[in-house]
Design a protein around this motif. Structure first.
Motif, PDB file in Angstrom:
ATOM      1  N   GLN A  32       0.839  -1.201   0.000  1.00 12.65           N
ATOM      2  CA  GLN A  32       0.000   0.000   0.000  1.00 12.65           C
ATOM      3  C   GLN A  32       0.880   1.260   0.000  1.00 12.65           C
ATOM      4  N   HIS A  33       1.893   1.229   0.831  1.00 15.34           N
ATOM      5  CA  HIS A  33       2.821   2.351   0.946  1.00 15.34           C
ATOM      6  C   HIS A  33       3.543   2.574  -0.389  1.00 15.34           C
ATOM      7  N   ALA A  34       3.971   1.478  -1.033  1.00 17.33           N
ATOM      8  CA  ALA A  34       4.679   1.599  -2.321  1.00 17.33           C
ATOM      9  C   ALA A  34       3.751   2.195  -3.375  1.00 17.33           C
ATOM     10  N   GLY A  35       2.484   1.767  -3.385  1.00 15.24           N
ATOM     11  CA  GLY A  35       1.516   2.309  -4.344  1.00 15.24           C
ATOM     12  C   GLY A  35       1.300   3.798  -4.122  1.00 15.24           C
ATOM     13  N   ALA A  36       1.161   4.188  -2.845  1.00 13.54           N
ATOM     14  CA  ALA A  36       0.944   5.604  -2.525  1.00 13.54           C
ATOM     15  C   ALA A  36       2.154   6.435  -2.943  1.00 13.54           C
ATOM     16  N   ILE A  78       2.125  17.568 -19.378  1.00 13.30           N
ATOM     17  CA  ILE A  78       1.715  16.938 -18.105  1.00 13.30           C
ATOM     18  C   ILE A  78       1.891  15.429 -18.226  1.00 13.30           C
ATOM     19  N   LEU A  79       1.376  14.902 -19.344  1.00 14.87           N
ATOM     20  CA  LEU A  79       1.476  13.463 -19.577  1.00 14.87           C
ATOM     21  C   LEU A  79       2.943  13.034 -19.609  1.00 14.87           C
ATOM     22  N   ARG A  80       3.742  13.775 -20.379  1.00 12.51           N
ATOM     23  CA  ARG A  80       5.159  13.413 -20.496  1.00 12.51           C
ATOM     24  C   ARG A  80       5.853  13.453 -19.136  1.00 12.51           C
ATOM     25  N   SER A  81       5.589  14.490 -18.351  1.00 10.30           N
ATOM     26  CA  SER A  81       6.311  14.593 -17.075  1.00 10.30           C
ATOM     27  C   SER A  81       5.877  13.491 -16.106  1.00 10.30           C
ATOM     28  N   SER A  82       4.604  13.077 -16.191  1.00  9.66           N
ATOM     29  CA  SER A  82       4.178  11.958 -15.336  1.00  9.66           C
ATOM     30  C   SER A  82       4.817  10.649 -15.789  1.00  9.66           C
ATOM     31  N   VAL A  83       4.951  10.467 -17.105  1.00 11.28           N
ATOM     32  CA  VAL A  83       5.589   9.247 -17.614  1.00 11.28           C
ATOM     33  C   VAL A  83       7.061   9.214 -17.204  1.00 11.28           C
ATOM     34  N   VAL A  84       7.732  10.359 -17.290  1.00 10.58           N
ATOM     35  CA  VAL A  84       9.135  10.442 -16.858  1.00 10.58           C
ATOM     36  C   VAL A  84       9.237  10.092 -15.370  1.00 10.58           C
ATOM     37  N   ALA A  85       8.332  10.658 -14.555  1.00  6.55           N
ATOM     38  CA  ALA A  85       8.363  10.386 -13.108  1.00  6.55           C
ATOM     39  C   ALA A  85       8.097   8.902 -12.835  1.00  6.55           C
ATOM     40  N   TYR A  86       7.178   8.314 -13.604  1.00  4.56           N
ATOM     41  CA  TYR A  86       6.881   6.887 -13.451  1.00  4.56           C
ATOM     42  C   TYR A  86       8.117   6.047 -13.776  1.00  4.56           C
ATOM     43  N   LEU A  87       8.792   6.373 -14.890  1.00  4.97           N
ATOM     44  CA  LEU A  87       9.979   5.582 -15.263  1.00  4.97           C
ATOM     45  C   LEU A  87      11.114   5.787 -14.259  1.00  4.97           C
ATOM     46  N   TYR A  90      10.570   6.299 -11.072  1.00  2.29           N
ATOM     47  CA  TYR A  90      10.146   5.482  -9.933  1.00  2.29           C
ATOM     48  C   TYR A  90      10.456   4.002 -10.161  1.00  2.29           C
ATOM     49  N   VAL A  91      10.072   3.478 -11.322  1.00  2.00           N
ATOM     50  CA  VAL A  91      10.287   2.036 -11.538  1.00  2.00           C
ATOM     51  C   VAL A  91      11.771   1.714 -11.701  1.00  2.00           C
ATOM     52  N   SER A  92      12.556   2.667 -12.209  1.00  3.76           N
ATOM     53  CA  SER A  92      14.004   2.421 -12.306  1.00  3.76           C
ATOM     54  C   SER A  92      14.636   2.409 -10.915  1.00  3.76           C
ATOM     55  N   ASP A  93      14.206   3.316 -10.041  1.00  2.00           N
ATOM     56  CA  ASP A  93      14.716   3.348  -8.663  1.00  2.00           C
ATOM     57  C   ASP A  93      14.313   2.102  -7.883  1.00  2.00           C
ATOM     58  N   ASN A  94      13.181   1.506  -8.283  1.00  2.00           N
ATOM     59  CA  ASN A  94      12.639   0.361  -7.521  1.00  2.00           C
ATOM     60  C   ASN A  94      12.489  -0.857  -8.418  1.00  2.00           C
ATOM     61  N   ARG A  95      13.450  -1.029  -9.327  1.00  2.00           N
ATOM     62  CA  ARG A  95      13.221  -2.036 -10.368  1.00  2.00           C
ATOM     63  C   ARG A  95      12.951  -3.431  -9.814  1.00  2.00           C
TER      64      ARG A  95
END
Lengths: 204, 204
Positions: free
Chosen positions: A66-70, A87-96, A98-103
């Motif tokens: 739950q914490h990881a999702g939040a 907006i879309l691009r910056s959210s996609v960058v932030a998502y990538l 996040y997943v790279s930091d927590n691969r």
């Protein structure tokens, strides 16, 4: 006699500390290998106290997920000051990011043993639904009026994003920039008629 | 004294019969509830004989899943006599027919407990890779030269297809025809530049 350093915390602080320790451990190993003994040791509390906050190990693991999702939702929060496609691009960058930091944890949660657990899957789905709702809220700013077809396409696009991101983390066959472009252009491409998507992206 | 009707079969026939009985049972209940006792009863063989063909219950379940994957691939085999976009459409129609005929097992395999099992996931991935390879083989006929970016987009598109199909089976918010259109147009939309996709789709 041993001295164990104990810090006095409110119940809320203690609970948050235990979850935070688990979330950090999740960056290094799969959820299944996060032991309550080690966490209790790190926090300087007894195993019994941990079970006072989380009735079972499974409940503790759920709280970590739950914490990881939040955290993922917080990191990909849209920046409303940007133009819509940015907006879309910056959210996609932030998502990538996040997943790279927590691969390891990201891949093992979504593609590992946890994915077979009904309550874990519900937790992942809650995060996906929050992401979908957020995107659907933004669509009118791109001139897209959401309906049932578009809502379904957005869910499909999120699956597209997860799958391409996980494949890419495992085997980065294209550059990060190419992956970002692929994901960003895919959203209007799957929700809009092709000619409208073409016009929108060429403004972009 | 009981008389159990036994049919004499070659080992290959017997193995195929046991898998076929399991595949039929899978249409009615989740994999986890397919018991080797019931299957042995239906086949008129002993539990011991079943374990002669499949070392463990898990191996037997894997064989059923393998069979289901092969059946899906067979049913969605592209009809090479059609024009390229029609090949895609007819395979998507066949896929939706397949998942509608097997809705319970399809959803429970891909979104249920089986999805947490490493060997089951490998089996699903083998089927997905076969589907992806098949699509990539067809792309030159649509004027698309496959590369690493496109191969990744095709994997993402397959995740898009699974997710929209499963969501739609659970809650059919749009018509079957609308879902087919959504899935068919999404493939050129995510693999090609938007303007090229628009031109291709307008040719029909």
């Amino acid at each position: 006699m041993e001295t164990v350093k104990r810090t006095r915390m409110s119940p809320e602080e203690r609970r948050a500390q235990l979850i935070d320790l688990g979330a950090r451990m999740l960056a290094e190993r799969p959820l299944e290998q996060i032991s309550v003994e080690e966490i209790a040791d790190q926090a300087g509390v007894s195993r019994g106290l941990l079970f006072h906050y989380f009735a079972t190990k499974h409940d503790y693991h759920l709280a970590i997920v739950q914490h990881a999702g939040a955290e993922m939702l917080a990191r990909t929060e849209p920046d409303q000051t940007l133009p819509p496609l940015e907006i879309l691009r910056s959210s996609v960058v932030a998502y990538l990011d996040y997943v790279s930091d927590n691969r390891n944890s990201y891949v093992s949660l979504l593609r590992g043993a946890a994915s077979g657990d009904p309550e874990m899957r519900e937790e992942f789905d809650r995060t996906r639904s929050a992401l979908a709702a957020r995107i659907i809220d933004q669509l009118p700013r791109l001139g897209i009026e959401p309906d049932d077809r578009i809502a379904l396409a957005v869910r499909g696009w999120l699956a597209f994003v997860e799958e391409t991101a996980i494949s890419w983390l495992r085997e980065p066959v294209i550059s990060r920039g190419e992956l970002i472009d692929l994901i960003v252009t895919a959203l209007p491409a799957v929700t809009l008629p092709a000619s409208v998507a073409a016009a929108l992206l060429s403004q972009g």
